[in-house]
Design a protein around this motif. Structure first.
Motif, short mmCIF file in Angstrom:
data_model
loop_
_atom_site.label_atom_id
_atom_site.label_comp_id
_atom_site.label_asym_id
_atom_site.label_seq_id
_atom_site.Cartn_x
_atom_site.Cartn_y
_atom_site.Cartn_z
N SER A 1 0.81 -1.21 0.00
CA SER A 1 0.00 0.00 0.00
C SER A 1 0.85 1.27 0.00
CB SER A 1 -0.91 0.02 1.22
OG SER A 1 -0.13 0.18 2.40
N GLY A 2 2.12 1.16 0.35
CA GLY A 2 2.99 2.32 0.43
C GLY A 2 2.89 3.06 1.75
N GLU A 3 2.07 2.56 2.67
CA GLU A 3 1.88 3.24 3.96
C GLU A 3 2.93 2.84 4.99
OE1 GLU A 3 -2.91 3.89 3.82
OE2 GLU A 3 -2.17 1.85 4.14
N LEU A 4 3.41 1.61 4.93
CA LEU A 4 4.49 1.16 5.81
C LEU A 4 5.77 1.10 4.99
CD1 LEU A 4 2.86 -1.76 7.83
CD2 LEU A 4 2.90 0.67 8.36
N LYS A 5 6.87 1.62 5.57
CA LYS A 5 8.11 1.73 4.80
C LYS A 5 9.31 1.27 5.61
CE LYS A 5 6.17 5.52 2.30
NZ LYS A 5 5.94 6.91 2.20
N ASN A 6 10.38 0.97 4.91
CA ASN A 6 11.69 0.64 5.50
C ASN A 6 11.63 -0.45 6.57
OD1 ASN A 6 12.93 2.60 3.87
ND2 ASN A 6 12.42 4.19 5.35
N PRO A 7 11.22 -1.64 6.20
CA PRO A 7 11.13 -2.71 7.19
C PRO A 7 12.50 -3.20 7.66
CG PRO A 7 10.76 -3.58 4.99
CD PRO A 7 10.86 -2.09 4.86
N HIS A 8 12.55 -3.58 8.91
CA HIS A 8 13.74 -4.17 9.51
C HIS A 8 13.30 -5.31 10.41
CE1 HIS A 8 16.47 -0.99 8.23
NE2 HIS A 8 15.53 -0.13 8.58
N ILE A 9 14.02 -6.41 10.35
CA ILE A 9 13.79 -7.54 11.26
C ILE A 9 15.00 -7.63 12.18
CG2 ILE A 9 13.41 -10.01 11.52
CD1 ILE A 9 12.30 -10.03 8.65
N PHE A 10 14.73 -7.74 13.48
CA PHE A 10 15.78 -7.87 14.47
C PHE A 10 15.56 -9.14 15.29
CE2 PHE A 10 14.93 -3.39 13.79
CZ PHE A 10 16.20 -2.86 13.55
N ARG A 11 16.65 -9.78 15.66
CA ARG A 11 16.58 -10.87 16.63
C ARG A 11 16.77 -10.22 18.00
NH1 ARG A 11 17.56 -15.95 15.40
NH2 ARG A 11 18.85 -15.30 13.63
#
Length: 101
Positions: free
Chosen positions: A33-43
């Motif tokens: 949708s373009g509403e959530l940006k720049n994802p990061h996954i962390f342990r």
């Protein structure tokens, strides 16, 4: 700017498949949708248990109105899909954070 954080507690035997699913399914659909940006996954290392792993998935979002619109449109469906696939092997909770600096 806000950070939408989802913290997940995952059974150790499902952790690898969960990360694959986040990368291949959840994140692409969440960004669509373009509403959530720049994802990061962390342990998460500070709450390590022998039979599980904890992860944090974070997105940037403009404001809480945009997040609410995304969640009621796409987010609920993605959470339902996650529950169908992983059942009680994944437990998660959201946190909304404001970027200060």
């Amino acid at each position: 700017m806000l950070i939408y954080n989802m913290t997940y507690h995952v059974e150790i035997n499902d952790a690898r498949n969960f990360i694959i699913w986040l990368n291949e399914c959840y994140i692409p659909q969440a960004e669509e949708s373009g509403e959530l940006k720049n994802p990061h996954i962390f342990r998460i290392l500070s709450h390590k248990e022998q039979d599980s792993e904890c992860f944090s998935l974070q997105f940037e979002v403009e404001d809480s109105t945009v997040l609410h619109r995304w969640y009621t449109g796409s987010g609920m469906k993605l959470n339902e899909e996650m529950m169908k696939i992983f059942k009680d092997k994944v437990i998660g909770f959201p946190t909304l954070m404001e970027v200060i600096k």
